[in-house]
Design a protein around this motif. Structure first.
Motif: not given
Length: 616
Positions: A169-186
């Motif tokens: 259940l932690f795989e999505p967050a780990i993947a995004l933390a390590e590869s990055g995610f775009p800063v949202s408008a909010r």
């Protein structure tokens, strides 16, 4: 297979983040979080399962868990871990949460509310001059940090209701933390107006560029420290956060704050226990507007018991309204669709004043404070609510009471002083229904936007980390009133601060079938945002999205607050004529809701924030 499909990232963000733009009374009218635009949401229909969350990347993590055969609890864990990364201003592993769960037969309440350090006393927020410190002075720094409870609570719920392995259940967050995610408008909007976060060197280097400016929308934000921490928790469970080097990093951050150190200790973290409580459920008879031919419908509404004040306050408001002529006042044409009219708003806000007066007087951690007359349901007794409703002036333009005083449920003598007005902030909400019909409503928080403005980093050469809560500022800063009478929600070691969070599950009383899961962020406004949605769906027959879209309104036992630019001038004039002090303010709710339909489910997400609903 990884639960998250990172190729969906850009499309999800595009879909979910588009933006167009003292004493008994409460004078605080500032919104819990700044507005960041209004983007119309269509509502979403699904047939088998659905997840509603405050950020599209978090909703996708929950969707992938459900699609992989996970339960509602599995999906909630995946969602929360991603929210820690992509919506850090509102919730995360450094905070607390309430989770309401239905397994097809019974409803359970899981309490992951933060606790005060054992060493804390009722003078925690009293300054050198003997007076309560200014609110923001209490917030920023280690003094406001409570023992985090979210992970322990999720771990408890997973042991009972999880289907997928915890680590998966932690795989999505780990993947995004390590590869990055775009800063949202909010996120960009909230960072642009935030100053105190820059005082923490770890947070400043992560959230802002070298010139101290917030990273722009679309900037790829990478958090390797959080990724490493989540790997440890995935492999070692909640203990990995509550003991060992991560726990030591938390305690060091809190106790060594240069200006405002706190009292949190390693023993506080190791000794924290989530609680499984009996939910607080009440019967509700929803009367449609009298010109409609539909008959009265009976529901069973369940929510969190104290230390949450949310369910009781909502139940009081709805119960008091049922003793008035509220059902003779359907919504009226307004600037954007429909809105409650002045007569209905008068009745609603008067009921709210009565509920908030009782809230300030009686509600606090039940492990420290006894319920009036020995039972919290005394506050919802039909005869008590009927008596309270008689205090509302009706007919002939009767004036507003402006400020209500607490009642005497069960005719008990008041043992406590009312809590003075104090701001409340923060939070995020998750609603989920899985393929087996299990459902949950979970509201999760670090309190103020960006919490205590402390980012924990172990110092092993990785940038980023996670934010800590400022939940202790939900306690009353003043332990007593001017006469020395104690306040129920004063600080005490090991105590859980009173909350407004109100995750709600609604059932058909006759059949027991789930009707809806809903809730919202918004500090004390949570009560009103959620009550609005319940009334819109149950009484006015709106679908979840249309009910969420209704303009927001509130009273915290002070002015009548209306969402800015959403009500006709005639409505405001009519309320003013009744003596209401009307203030138009930004009221940035973050409602999520999933309701059962004949074909499956229909979900709604608040147009005022980034949330979406996903499902099959």
């Amino acid at each position: 297979m990884k639960l998250v499909a990172l190729s969906l990232l850009a499309a999800l963000l595009a879909a979910g983040c588009a933006s167009n733009q003292g004493n008994f009374n409460s004078s605080n009218s500032s919104p819990p979080e700044r507005a960041s635009g209004y983007s119309k949401k269509p509502g979403w229909s699904t047939s088998r399962f659905a997840v509603a969350a405050a950020n599209p990347l978090a909703a996708d993590a929950g969707y992938q868990a459900l699609k992989a055969g996970g339960s509602a609890v599995d999906a909630a864990i995946a969602v929360q871990m991603v929210l820690t990364l992509v919506e850090p201003q509102s919730s995360g592993i450094g905070g607390g949460a309430f989770l309401l769960h239905y397994n097809g037969q019974e409803t359970e309440a899981f309490d992951g509310r933060e606790t005060a350090p054992a060493a804390a006393s009722e003078t925690l927020f009293i300054g050198m001059d003997g007076k309560p410190v200014p609110f923001i002075e209490g917030v920023v720094g280690g003094r406001s940090v409570g023992t985090p409870g979210t992970l322990r609570m999720l771990e408890m719920a997973h042991r009972q209701h999880g289907k997928l392995p915890w680590a998966q259940l932690f795989e999505p967050a780990i993947a995004l933390a390590e590869s990055g995610f775009p800063v949202s408008a909010r996120m960009n909007t909230l960072l642009a107006s935030e100053q105190h976060l820059k005082e923490d060197s770890v947070a400043a280097s992560y959230f802002f560029n070298a010139n101290g400016q917030a990273w722009p929308v679309g900037h790829l934000l990478i958090n390797p420290e959080l990724g490493a921490v989540l790997r440890r928790i995935a492999n070692g469970g909640a203990m990995a956060l509550m003991e060992g080097d991560i726990a030591q990093a938390i305690v060091t951050k809190v106790r060594r704050h240069p200006a405002n150190p706190g009292l949190l200790s390693l023993s506080d973290l190791a000794g924290y226990r989530a609680k499984r409580r009996a939910p607080l459920c009440f019967d509700y008879s929803a009367q449609p507007p009298r010109f409609v031919t539909a008959v009265r419908k009976e529901y069973r509404i369940c929510g969190m018991p104290p230390p949450s004040s949310g369910t009781i306050a909502i139940a009081q408001i709805l119960g008091i309204l049922n003793n008035t002529a509220a059902d003779t006042h359907p919504p009226e044409p307004a600037l954007h669709g429909v809105a409650p009219g002045a007569e209905w708003l008068h009745l609603y806000t008067e009921a709210s004043r009565l509920a908030f007066a009782d809230r300030a007087q009686f509600l606090a951690d039940p492990d420290f404070v006894s319920a009036p007359a020995g039972d919290w349901m005394s506050l919802l007794a039909p005869d008590y609510l009927a008596r309270r409703s008689k205090l509302i002036g009706t007919g002939g333009g009767a004036p507003s009471m402006k400020t209500a005083r607490p009642g005497r449920p069960g005719n008990v003598k008041k043992g406590f002083a009312p809590m003075p007005d104090q701001p409340e902030y923060g939070t995020s909400h998750i609603s989920i229904v899985d393929a087996w019909g299990n459902a949950l409503a979970m509201t999760t928080t670090i309190e103020d936007g960006w919490g205590a403005r402390l980012m924990v980093n172990r110092g092993v050469g990785l940038s980023g980390g996670f934010l800590l809560n400022n939940e202790l500022t939900d306690f009353s800063f003043a332990p007593t009133d001017a006469t020395g009478a104690p306040i129920a929600n004063r600080v005490q070691g090991g105590k859980r601060p009173r909350s407004s969070m109100a995750p709600i599950l609604v059932f058909d009383k006759a059949t027991g079938q789930l009707v809806m899961s809903t809730g919202s962020p918004g500090g004390a406004f949570i009560i009103h945002f959620t009550a609005k949605t319940l009334y819109g769906v149950l009484n006015w027959g709106l679908n979840a999205q249309d009910a969420i879209n209704l303009p927001n309104f509130a009273s915290l036992n002070g002015p009548t607050l209306l969402e800015q630019g959403r009500f006709p001038s005639a409505t405001i004039k009519a309320l003013n004529a009744r003596g209401h002090e009307v203030l138009e303010v930004n009221m940035t709710s973050g409602l999520q809701a999933i309701q059962r339909t004949a074909a499956g489910f229909f979900g709604g997400a608040d147009p005022r924030r980034e949330g979406v609903v996903l499902g099959d």
